[in-house]
Design a protein around this motif. Sequence first.
Motif, PDB file in Angstrom:
ATOM      1  N   UNK A  79      55.942 125.600  40.989  1.00  0.00           N
ATOM      2  CA  UNK A  79      54.936 125.642  41.811  1.00  0.00           C
ATOM      3  C   UNK A  79      54.654 124.415  42.999  1.00  0.00           C
ATOM      4  N   UNK A  80      55.293 123.186  42.898  1.00  0.00           N
ATOM      5  CA  UNK A  80      55.314 122.274  43.752  1.00  0.00           C
ATOM      6  C   UNK A  80      56.207 122.445  44.728  1.00  0.00           C
ATOM      7  N   UNK A  81      56.933 123.544  44.790  1.00  0.00           N
ATOM      8  CA  UNK A  81      57.963 123.803  45.938  1.00  0.00           C
ATOM      9  C   UNK A  81      57.226 124.813  46.951  1.00  0.00           C
ATOM     10  N   UNK A  82      55.981 125.403  46.591  1.00  0.00           N
ATOM     11  CA  UNK A  82      55.386 126.146  47.572  1.00  0.00           C
ATOM     12  C   UNK A  82      54.133 125.579  48.102  1.00  0.00           C
ATOM     13  N   UNK A  83      54.287 125.194  49.218  1.00  0.00           N
ATOM     14  CA  UNK A  83      53.219 124.258  49.911  1.00  0.00           C
ATOM     15  C   UNK A  83      53.326 124.500  51.455  1.00  0.00           C
ATOM     16  N   UNK A  84      52.385 124.277  52.220  1.00  0.00           N
ATOM     17  CA  UNK A  84      52.246 124.452  53.622  1.00  0.00           C
ATOM     18  C   UNK A  84      52.660 123.053  54.228  1.00  0.00           C
ATOM     19  N   UNK A  85      53.189 123.181  55.558  1.00  0.00           N
ATOM     20  CA  UNK A  85      53.809 122.149  56.384  1.00  0.00           C
ATOM     21  C   UNK A  85      53.117 122.117  57.636  1.00  0.00           C
ATOM     22  N   UNK A  86      52.321 121.073  58.123  1.00  0.00           N
ATOM     23  CA  UNK A  86      51.636 121.104  59.460  1.00  0.00           C
ATOM     24  C   UNK A  86      52.887 120.470  60.487  1.00  0.00           C
ATOM     25  N   UNK A 115      59.609 131.241  53.748  1.00  0.00           N
ATOM     26  CA  UNK A 115      59.492 132.884  53.879  1.00  0.00           C
ATOM     27  C   UNK A 115      59.297 133.525  52.606  1.00  0.00           C
ATOM     28  N   UNK A 116      58.809 134.745  52.473  1.00  0.00           N
ATOM     29  CA  UNK A 116      58.581 135.446  51.130  1.00  0.00           C
ATOM     30  C   UNK A 116      59.826 135.423  50.648  1.00  0.00           C
ATOM     31  N   UNK A 117      59.793 135.077  49.095  1.00  0.00           N
ATOM     32  CA  UNK A 117      60.995 135.002  47.976  1.00  0.00           C
ATOM     33  C   UNK A 117      61.726 133.774  48.275  1.00  0.00           C
ATOM     34  N   UNK A 118      61.183 132.735  49.169  1.00  0.00           N
ATOM     35  CA  UNK A 118      61.728 131.220  49.090  1.00  0.00           C
ATOM     36  C   UNK A 118      60.842 130.386  48.800  1.00  0.00           C
ATOM     37  N   UNK A 119      61.409 129.142  48.977  1.00  0.00           N
ATOM     38  CA  UNK A 119      60.426 127.846  48.634  1.00  0.00           C
ATOM     39  C   UNK A 119      61.207 126.913  49.250  1.00  0.00           C
ATOM     40  N   UNK A 120      60.564 125.735  49.624  1.00  0.00           N
ATOM     41  CA  UNK A 120      61.091 124.410  49.922  1.00  0.00           C
ATOM     42  C   UNK A 120      61.906 123.979  48.796  1.00  0.00           C
ATOM     43  N   UNK A 121      62.734 123.202  49.611  1.00  0.00           N
ATOM     44  CA  UNK A 121      63.777 122.611  48.442  1.00  0.00           C
ATOM     45  C   UNK A 121      63.047 121.325  47.925  1.00  0.00           C
ATOM     46  N   UNK A 122      62.235 120.908  48.397  1.00  0.00           N
ATOM     47  CA  UNK A 122      61.603 119.721  47.980  1.00  0.00           C
ATOM     48  C   UNK A 122      60.098 119.887  47.852  1.00  0.00           C
ATOM     49  N   UNK A 123      59.411 118.915  46.849  1.00  0.00           N
ATOM     50  CA  UNK A 123      57.897 119.317  46.694  1.00  0.00           C
ATOM     51  C   UNK A 123      57.180 118.563  47.917  1.00  0.00           C
ATOM     52  N   UNK A 124      56.117 118.586  47.789  1.00  0.00           N
ATOM     53  CA  UNK A 124      55.194 118.154  48.989  1.00  0.00           C
ATOM     54  C   UNK A 124      55.200 116.568  49.118  1.00  0.00           C
ATOM     55  N   UNK A 125      55.256 115.978  47.960  1.00  0.00           N
ATOM     56  CA  UNK A 125      55.499 114.409  47.743  1.00  0.00           C
ATOM     57  C   UNK A 125      56.767 114.073  48.526  1.00  0.00           C
ATOM     58  N   UNK A 126      57.802 114.630  48.019  1.00  0.00           N
ATOM     59  CA  UNK A 126      59.176 114.325  48.551  1.00  0.00           C
ATOM     60  C   UNK A 126      59.274 114.444  49.963  1.00  0.00           C
ATOM     61  N   UNK A 127      58.572 115.801  50.516  1.00  0.00           N
ATOM     62  CA  UNK A 127      58.831 115.892  51.843  1.00  0.00           C
ATOM     63  C   UNK A 127      58.228 114.693  52.603  1.00  0.00           C
ATOM     64  N   UNK A 128      56.982 114.190  52.255  1.00  0.00           N
ATOM     65  CA  UNK A 128      56.241 113.346  52.835  1.00  0.00           C
ATOM     66  C   UNK A 128      57.072 111.917  53.024  1.00  0.00           C
ATOM     67  N   UNK A 129      57.540 111.702  51.890  1.00  0.00           N
ATOM     68  CA  UNK A 129      58.694 110.593  51.795  1.00  0.00           C
ATOM     69  C   UNK A 129      59.825 110.817  52.906  1.00  0.00           C
ATOM     70  N   UNK A 130      60.380 111.770  52.890  1.00  0.00           N
ATOM     71  CA  UNK A 130      61.411 111.959  54.137  1.00  0.00           C
ATOM     72  C   UNK A 130      60.869 112.095  55.344  1.00  0.00           C
ATOM     73  N   UNK A 131      59.604 112.471  55.459  1.00  0.00           N
ATOM     74  CA  UNK A 131      59.035 112.599  56.975  1.00  0.00           C
ATOM     75  C   UNK A 131      58.703 110.946  57.321  1.00  0.00           C
ATOM     76  N   UNK A 132      58.221 110.101  56.249  1.00  0.00           N
ATOM     77  CA  UNK A 132      57.951 108.817  56.654  1.00  0.00           C
ATOM     78  C   UNK A 132      59.341 108.045  57.020  1.00  0.00           C
ATOM     79  N   UNK A 133      60.546 108.249  56.283  1.00  0.00           N
ATOM     80  CA  UNK A 133      61.533 107.608  56.731  1.00  0.00           C
ATOM     81  C   UNK A 133      62.507 108.139  57.767  1.00  0.00           C
TER      82      UNK A 133
END
Length: 419
Positions: free
Chosen positions: A220-227, A237-255
């Motif tokens: 469930x944590x891999x299905x989220x919106x990104x602004x 896209x439908x049938x897909x997910x993000x490779x990372x959770x929201x928390x991990x995505x924000x860490x990568x973004x900050x880096x």
Amino acid sequence: MSAANPASLRWSDRSRFGSRSDAQEMAAPASLRRHRRYGSRAADRSLRGMLIEGDALPALDALGKTESRRAKLIYLDPPFNTGEPFTHYRDRYEIGDWLSLMWAHLTEAVKMLDDEGSIWVHCDDRGQAYLRVMLDEILGRESFVATVVWQRRYSRENRRAIGLVQDYIHVFSPLGHRWKDVRNRLPREDPPDYWRNPDDDPQGAWISTSLVAQGGHSTKQQHHEIVTPSGRVVSPPAGSCWRVTRERFEELRAEGRITFGVDGSNVPRRKVYQFEAKGLTPWTWWTHREVGHNEEARREQRPLFPDVSAFPTPKPERLLARIVEIATAPGDLVLDSFLGSATTAAVAHKMRRPWIGVECERDIVRQYAVPRLRAVIDGEDGGISSEADWRGGGSFELFRCLPESGSPAEDDLTVARAA
């Protein structure tokens, strides 16, 4: 038979030579006697080889009992039992005799294998299925790594109903799937301008990789919106997910490891920096462009053996170099007990790996193996010499495998004895 090996081969002589303990029956007690040294006595240990003339089974038996080193790589290119009337070695057996030969040889060879090593067994379409089941039984199915398919010819084969253009190389290791932790990756061959730094990232040049993955096993944590920086809201896209959770995505973004494109509105992608890039994972399809083909192997032989007929079934040096590169590091021992024209030994020597080669036919040793290996020591420039920056050096010793009752010549030295 263990649960790990639900399949087993059966043939007429299986009751005689079909167990690991009974295979030793074919290996009569023998001694390895030093006959001659070629090259410098002061050669570096990584540039020393051991060429054994004689029957492989007693030679392997003697080596297993007296040689302290174990091979990180065993490469075997046995007779394929094609029925062809080759001048230099026998290649016509009753299927039961061939299976007995292979069983006995494999059970002796694996005794020389390092716990973190690998054995690569080469065969054609006729015999590879038998050898796969045999290796499953000897080493255990859990030891299977992969079967490499080598495109040995590039021209169309028109003699058969369906043309044969490939050979098979079964790869096994005592480590099984964990062998990936010790095997080597292949060098990258990135084109010019593959790595770029359009945003002047202080980490240096980079490429981007997708953050989208198939959603079949997602959480469930891999299905989220990104602004995005432009305010656009994106979802996988439908049938897909993000490779990372929201928390991990924000860490990568900050880096600074996320890119949204030049205008900040693209679907996010992850940066991979050049300094982090690993080599390539080997795969099972090896084309003739990558590792050579039969005709290339024949061309390599012509200047090496100008006064004798060509060896009928050589392998290209690039093929063996790929295997040695994946399976070993400089200084690791390489063993080939169906040595033939000594391609394995030549490549191992050029790549600075000590080696042991066993060949049962004296004429092959004298006409092909010894001249070729002497040429390697002298710095011959064919095959992989340029790629390996090979300019000569090292040494090898010729041993003869003789029955215990054999009388050594005056210059022979008994160095190994199988009781």
